[in-house]
Design a protein around this motif. Structure first.
Motif, PDB file in Angstrom:
ATOM      1  N   ARG A  54      81.784 -22.567  38.778  1.00 45.06           N
ATOM      2  CA  ARG A  54      82.582 -22.806  39.984  1.00 45.06           C
ATOM      3  C   ARG A  54      83.975 -23.246  39.565  1.00 45.06           C
ATOM      4  O   ARG A  54      84.143 -24.287  38.925  1.00 45.06           O
ATOM      5  CB  ARG A  54      81.912 -23.875  40.852  1.00 45.06           C
ATOM      6  CG  ARG A  54      82.580 -24.025  42.197  1.00 45.06           C
ATOM      7  CD  ARG A  54      81.724 -24.836  43.182  1.00 45.06           C
ATOM      8  NE  ARG A  54      82.376 -24.828  44.481  1.00 45.06           N
ATOM      9  CZ  ARG A  54      83.390 -25.641  44.807  1.00 45.06           C
ATOM     10  NH1 ARG A  54      83.824 -26.522  43.937  1.00 45.06           N
ATOM     11  NH2 ARG A  54      83.969 -25.552  45.993  1.00 45.06           N
ATOM     12  N   ASP A  57      90.161 -22.760  41.561  1.00 46.14           N
ATOM     13  CA  ASP A  57      91.597 -22.731  41.288  1.00 46.14           C
ATOM     14  C   ASP A  57      91.957 -22.017  39.991  1.00 46.14           C
ATOM     15  O   ASP A  57      93.123 -22.000  39.602  1.00 46.14           O
ATOM     16  CB  ASP A  57      92.134 -24.164  41.238  1.00 46.14           C
ATOM     17  CG  ASP A  57      91.900 -24.897  42.554  1.00 46.14           C
ATOM     18  OD1 ASP A  57      91.892 -24.219  43.602  1.00 46.14           O
ATOM     19  OD2 ASP A  57      91.702 -26.121  42.525  1.00 46.14           O
ATOM     20  N   LEU A 102      88.632 -20.496  30.093  1.00 46.53           N
ATOM     21  CA  LEU A 102      89.117 -20.873  31.417  1.00 46.53           C
ATOM     22  C   LEU A 102      90.638 -20.996  31.364  1.00 46.53           C
ATOM     23  O   LEU A 102      91.151 -21.908  30.695  1.00 46.53           O
ATOM     24  CB  LEU A 102      88.459 -22.205  31.811  1.00 46.53           C
ATOM     25  CG  LEU A 102      88.968 -22.910  33.067  1.00 46.53           C
ATOM     26  CD1 LEU A 102      88.735 -22.071  34.316  1.00 46.53           C
ATOM     27  CD2 LEU A 102      88.275 -24.269  33.217  1.00 46.53           C
ATOM     28  N   ASP A 103      91.313 -20.085  31.992  1.00 49.17           N
ATOM     29  CA  ASP A 103      92.782 -20.058  31.919  1.00 49.17           C
ATOM     30  C   ASP A 103      93.266 -20.231  30.478  1.00 49.17           C
ATOM     31  O   ASP A 103      94.182 -21.001  30.192  1.00 49.17           O
ATOM     32  CB  ASP A 103      93.386 -21.122  32.847  1.00 49.17           C
ATOM     33  CG  ASP A 103      93.200 -20.749  34.326  1.00 49.17           C
ATOM     34  OD1 ASP A 103      92.885 -19.567  34.614  1.00 49.17           O
ATOM     35  OD2 ASP A 103      93.350 -21.634  35.179  1.00 49.17           O
ATOM     36  N   VAL A 105      91.679 -21.468  27.824  1.00 48.92           N
ATOM     37  CA  VAL A 105      91.112 -22.544  27.002  1.00 48.92           C
ATOM     38  C   VAL A 105      89.608 -22.334  26.839  1.00 48.92           C
ATOM     39  O   VAL A 105      88.907 -22.100  27.821  1.00 48.92           O
ATOM     40  CB  VAL A 105      91.373 -23.928  27.638  1.00 48.92           C
ATOM     41  CG1 VAL A 105      90.833 -25.042  26.741  1.00 48.92           C
ATOM     42  CG2 VAL A 105      92.856 -24.128  27.904  1.00 48.92           C
ATOM     43  N   VAL A 107      86.066 -23.534  26.726  1.00 46.52           N
ATOM     44  CA  VAL A 107      85.383 -24.724  27.236  1.00 46.52           C
ATOM     45  C   VAL A 107      83.887 -24.461  27.299  1.00 46.52           C
ATOM     46  O   VAL A 107      83.433 -23.314  27.313  1.00 46.52           O
ATOM     47  CB  VAL A 107      85.900 -25.135  28.642  1.00 46.52           C
ATOM     48  CG1 VAL A 107      87.403 -25.415  28.605  1.00 46.52           C
ATOM     49  CG2 VAL A 107      85.584 -24.063  29.679  1.00 46.52           C
TER      50      VAL A 107
ATOM     51  N   LEU B  53      95.293 -31.738  24.842  1.00 51.78           N
ATOM     52  CA  LEU B  53      94.580 -30.452  24.893  1.00 51.78           C
ATOM     53  C   LEU B  53      95.616 -29.336  24.929  1.00 51.78           C
ATOM     54  O   LEU B  53      96.596 -29.401  25.681  1.00 51.78           O
ATOM     55  CB  LEU B  53      93.687 -30.354  26.134  1.00 51.78           C
ATOM     56  CG  LEU B  53      92.833 -29.081  26.207  1.00 51.78           C
ATOM     57  CD1 LEU B  53      91.724 -29.085  25.154  1.00 51.78           C
ATOM     58  CD2 LEU B  53      92.231 -28.890  27.601  1.00 51.78           C
ATOM     59  N   ALA B  55      96.669 -26.027  26.205  1.00 49.59           N
ATOM     60  CA  ALA B  55      96.324 -25.198  27.364  1.00 49.59           C
ATOM     61  C   ALA B  55      97.611 -24.619  27.950  1.00 49.59           C
ATOM     62  O   ALA B  55      98.056 -25.024  29.031  1.00 49.59           O
ATOM     63  CB  ALA B  55      95.572 -26.034  28.397  1.00 49.59           C
ATOM     64  N   ASP B  57      98.377 -21.980  29.468  1.00 47.21           N
ATOM     65  CA  ASP B  57      98.340 -21.268  30.737  1.00 47.21           C
ATOM     66  C   ASP B  57      97.777 -22.092  31.888  1.00 47.21           C
ATOM     67  O   ASP B  57      97.593 -21.578  33.001  1.00 47.21           O
ATOM     68  CB  ASP B  57      97.508 -19.988  30.580  1.00 47.21           C
ATOM     69  CG  ASP B  57      98.085 -19.066  29.507  1.00 47.21           C
ATOM     70  OD1 ASP B  57      99.331 -19.080  29.336  1.00 47.21           O
ATOM     71  OD2 ASP B  57      97.311 -18.355  28.856  1.00 47.21           O
ATOM     72  N   ASN B  59      97.555 -24.786  34.950  1.00 47.27           N
ATOM     73  CA  ASN B  59      98.467 -25.265  35.992  1.00 47.27           C
ATOM     74  C   ASN B  59      98.410 -26.779  36.162  1.00 47.27           C
ATOM     75  O   ASN B  59      99.400 -27.399  36.548  1.00 47.27           O
ATOM     76  CB  ASN B  59      98.119 -24.612  37.330  1.00 47.27           C
ATOM     77  CG  ASN B  59      98.392 -23.126  37.304  1.00 47.27           C
ATOM     78  OD1 ASN B  59      99.428 -22.684  36.799  1.00 47.27           O
ATOM     79  ND2 ASN B  59      97.452 -22.345  37.821  1.00 47.27           N
ATOM     80  N   LEU B 102      90.477 -29.343  34.187  1.00 49.61           N
ATOM     81  CA  LEU B 102      91.356 -28.234  33.834  1.00 49.61           C
ATOM     82  C   LEU B 102      91.400 -27.264  35.012  1.00 49.61           C
ATOM     83  O   LEU B 102      90.391 -26.618  35.316  1.00 49.61           O
ATOM     84  CB  LEU B 102      90.806 -27.546  32.576  1.00 49.61           C
ATOM     85  CG  LEU B 102      91.426 -26.226  32.141  1.00 49.61           C
ATOM     86  CD1 LEU B 102      92.890 -26.404  31.777  1.00 49.61           C
ATOM     87  CD2 LEU B 102      90.650 -25.660  30.943  1.00 49.61           C
ATOM     88  N   ASP B 103      92.507 -27.206  35.673  1.00 50.09           N
ATOM     89  CA  ASP B 103      92.636 -26.380  36.879  1.00 50.09           C
ATOM     90  C   ASP B 103      91.443 -26.596  37.810  1.00 50.09           C
ATOM     91  O   ASP B 103      90.844 -25.650  38.338  1.00 50.09           O
ATOM     92  CB  ASP B 103      92.803 -24.900  36.516  1.00 50.09           C
ATOM     93  CG  ASP B 103      94.180 -24.625  35.885  1.00 50.09           C
ATOM     94  OD1 ASP B 103      95.079 -25.486  36.023  1.00 50.09           O
ATOM     95  OD2 ASP B 103      94.340 -23.569  35.268  1.00 50.09           O
ATOM     96  N   GLY B 104      91.092 -27.857  37.978  1.00 48.96           N
ATOM     97  CA  GLY B 104      90.064 -28.222  38.944  1.00 48.96           C
ATOM     98  C   GLY B 104      88.641 -28.247  38.415  1.00 48.96           C
ATOM     99  O   GLY B 104      87.727 -28.646  39.132  1.00 48.96           O
ATOM    100  N   VAL B 105      88.418 -27.842  37.160  1.00 49.00           N
ATOM    101  CA  VAL B 105      87.068 -27.792  36.605  1.00 49.00           C
ATOM    102  C   VAL B 105      86.901 -28.902  35.566  1.00 49.00           C
ATOM    103  O   VAL B 105      87.746 -29.058  34.679  1.00 49.00           O
ATOM    104  CB  VAL B 105      86.796 -26.423  35.940  1.00 49.00           C
ATOM    105  CG1 VAL B 105      85.358 -26.372  35.425  1.00 49.00           C
ATOM    106  CG2 VAL B 105      87.047 -25.292  36.926  1.00 49.00           C
ATOM    107  N   SER B 106      85.802 -29.667  35.676  1.00 47.52           N
ATOM    108  CA  SER B 106      85.513 -30.702  34.683  1.00 47.52           C
ATOM    109  C   SER B 106      85.008 -30.034  33.412  1.00 47.52           C
ATOM    110  O   SER B 106      83.987 -29.331  33.435  1.00 47.52           O
ATOM    111  CB  SER B 106      84.448 -31.665  35.211  1.00 47.52           C
ATOM    112  OG  SER B 106      84.929 -32.367  36.333  1.00 47.52           O
ATOM    113  N   VAL B 107      85.711 -30.247  32.309  1.00 51.80           N
ATOM    114  CA  VAL B 107      85.326 -29.628  31.036  1.00 51.80           C
ATOM    115  C   VAL B 107      85.361 -30.681  29.932  1.00 51.80           C
ATOM    116  O   VAL B 107      86.000 -31.721  30.052  1.00 51.80           O
ATOM    117  CB  VAL B 107      86.261 -28.448  30.652  1.00 51.80           C
ATOM    118  CG1 VAL B 107      86.221 -27.360  31.719  1.00 51.80           C
ATOM    119  CG2 VAL B 107      87.687 -28.920  30.412  1.00 51.80           C
ATOM    120  N   ASN B 108      84.691 -30.381  28.814  1.00 53.09           N
ATOM    121  CA  ASN B 108      84.679 -31.295  27.680  1.00 53.09           C
ATOM    122  C   ASN B 108      85.944 -31.162  26.854  1.00 53.09           C
ATOM    123  O   ASN B 108      86.654 -30.161  26.909  1.00 53.09           O
ATOM    124  CB  ASN B 108      83.468 -31.010  26.797  1.00 53.09           C
ATOM    125  CG  ASN B 108      82.175 -31.365  27.486  1.00 53.09           C
ATOM    126  OD1 ASN B 108      82.157 -32.241  28.342  1.00 53.09           O
ATOM    127  ND2 ASN B 108      81.105 -30.672  27.152  1.00 53.09           N
TER     128      ASN B 108
END
Lengths: 406, 406
Positions: A54, A57, A102-103, A105, A107, B53, B55, B57, B59, B102-108
């Motif tokens: 999910r 964005d 993801l964009d 990166v 992950v 991090l 990244a 690209d 936002n 990262l652009d709304g997603v929780s990542v490690n």
């Protein structure tokens, strides 16, 4: 309102799993490597795999992975509720590393467990399939995997090894056991063989079936450096001497620190005829390297998908290499220079590769052929249809363990 | 060119660590929880922490974490080469979960190890500081942490427990040991106490100093369901009966399956006076719940930051709760209804909380006060300046272990 109740629920729900995308991908079932409660990734009845994330964005999302997964990257497409998905063709059964991009990166997938590979925590997926039950947790007696801390005089640091003790080790208190030292690959660590490799279940199942002798398996972290020397890292322009330095320090750890620790801490049979040195990929290179430096320490040597390395000039760049072929007189420090003596002392030299490792498979087979031509007794084991991946190495261990300590 | 050389390097470099952003954040040092070779996150000499991090690209990027880190989310700013960074104020020493958004997603964070928390693999950081050495790996005798597989008749599944055996367990073969069962919190698993909690080093250090009795520590996965029942999960609208069902099944696992397995597999002293039941947060609730169902099984009970739960009506919603106060006659199934008998049978009732847990700290203290008023002997332990986080629980264990099995 009872505040204790509300507090309890607030704390529990806050600490509980974030709601994962409850996107059941058609008739797919969760992989056994998913975290509890996660429906994604899902494995379809026809073997295809759907990955979802999910990310309302995100601008671009892909899934990529190791050799056995087909590598990718596979583009994912955005669907309802901002859930992206990709379905890939049936992978080879076994364990595969993977990750999302993801964009731009790399992950992890929150839906899967992670495993130490590529020098970081990396998502993994377990693919079921035919011939994939020899490493399952079955209703047999199970050994233990123990975290063993020991002080290395070589590195002047505390190190952690993982030690498999076979079933009944704690009951048969007068019995002593042979020892297999089993090393991971580059970018992995001492957890690889039990988490990705399921070595403990392969051994449990073989021992229960009477097809392998109960043995102790020792898995250490294949990196070591002496005080003041930068930690092990292999640059693209590395020279043979860099590798010799790193492997040499690890060889010192194994022979001077690890083996005495294991012999002092567990009921081993502490002679070379009851000690095997094995590893996968980089670990296979290390097994041959360590055996060449310490030929009297091991009765069994195994290199699983280990790139052959024939060089003798420490200034030689590894990527350009010297012009030459395997020379039994000089390769591996002369380990094979006297085939009759080698055959007399080494009970088993075992080399393996997956048929889909292509170039590496050909190189390992060439080495086995050259050794045979020079009179060295060697077993060459092929894993059909698998690449530089853990399914190759699980099958390798299944074969190897049955040949050790007959 | 020697193709084997080239193959070796290609394979090794391909499998080696992806180059991590080699962004040394000023004079900062890598955290001990970083993966080998990663410079980020970095801890500054003044205690601030910088997360980075790469990244290019992305936002929007933030870093967020658990209670002890100040939670956040803290916005990160984009610098040269697309490397984002954020520097946060000095956190409390100890272990803290964290993640990037990262652009709304929780990542490690690829630079850190992951730990099972929040129902998934989550990055963590170890913050050094004063009073933070009681859980370090020191030059003392070390115990082992063993992976123990056992079949649960309750769930009809194989389960994994982790078992700490103290130093000299394998040498002093006639000695028998008391047992502490030690449970993790919601969203965590059986690995929590050794990976996040460093329980094995806390015990090693206490035992070496003669401040704790050598004991066996058993850590199991605090989730269980009988065949056909959906796996344990606590919904926001859960009722007390849901919790009682889940905890009841786990209680059956502990008492019918786990304790007999441990007593049969290790040299325990298998009576209730040498068995403690403890846990943190949800695990603390479970400790009191299990002790209330099986009051004859345990001589020691400890709830570490466990939300008190006084309800008796299974239809009561947990979040709205019933109107009432702690009633010693009915709370916890009447466990405390006869204080004299309780005091006679239970050697130690131990409750703890961090002073920064606020509401929960007040509730636990209220419970301790109410118990004392009703005549129950209880120890209430406060961890100063720490919240609902592992530093509280490491300190708890440090205190608790010294009071067990005197």
């Amino acid at each position: 309102m009872n505040r204790a109740f509300a507090t309890a629920v607030a704390v529990l729900v806050a600490l509980g799993p974030e709601r994962l995308p409850a996107q059941p991908p058609g008739e797919a079932s969760p992989a056994s490597s998913n975290v509890p409660g996660s429906l994604s990734p899902g494995i379809h009845r026809d073997g295809r795999v759907t990955f979802t994330l999910r990310a309302p964005d995100a601008n671009a999302l892909q899934v990529a992975g190791g050799d056995g997964l087909g590598k990718g990257p596979f583009p994912m497409t955005k669907g309802v509720d901002g859930i992206w998905s990709a379905t890939i063709a049936r992978p080879v059964p076994g364990f595969h590393y993977y990750w999302f991009v993801l964009d731009g990166v790399s992950v992890n997938d929150p839906g899967s467990e992670t495993y130490f590979g590529y020098g970081r925590e990396t998502s993994g997926i377990e693919i079921p399939g035919p011939g994939a039950d020899f490493y399952e947790v079955k209703s047999v007696a199970h050994g233990e995997v123990r975290e063993k801390w020991y002080f290395s005089r070589t590195t002047q640091q505390w190190r952690r090894a993982l030690v498999y003790t076979p079933p009944r080790y704690s009951e048969d208190l007068r019995r002593r056991y042979p020892v297999l030292i089993l090393q991971h690959g580059m970018g992995e660590d001492e957890t690889g063989w039990t988490r990705q490799g399921k070595a403990q279940f392969i051994l449990d199942n073989l021992i229960a079936a009477g097809r392998a002798r109960p043995m102790i398996v020792v898995m250490d972290r294949g990196y070591a450096s002496t005080p003041g020397v930068p930690p092990f890292a292999l640059a693209a322009d590395a020279r043979l001497g860099d590798l010799q330095l790193a492997f040499g320090t690890f060889a010192d750890v194994v022979v001077r620190d690890l083996i005495p620790t294991i012999d002092a801490s567990y009921r081993t049979i502490g002679d070379h005829r009851h000690r095997a040195m094995a590893g996968l990929s980089m670990g296979g290179m290390q097994a041959l390297f360590i055996a060449s430096r310490h030929p009297d320490e091991f009765g069994y040597i195994a290199s699983l998908s280990g790139p052959p390395l024939y060089g003798t000039d420490p200034d030689e760049r590894l990527d350009t290499g010297f012009h030459g072929e395997f020379d039994p007189k000089t390769a591996y420090g002369g380990l094979f220079s006297d085939p009759a003596k080698f055959n007399q002392r080494i009970e088993l030299l075992w080399l393996g590769a997956g048929t889909e490792e292509k170039e590496l498979h050909a190189r390992v087979r060439d080495l086995a052929d050259a050794l045979r031509r020079s009179g060295v007794r060697v077993v060459f084991f092929e894993s059909p249809g698998t690449a530089h991946e853990w399914q190759t190495w699980r099958r390798d261990l299944f074969d190897l363990a049955q040949r050790l300590f007959p």
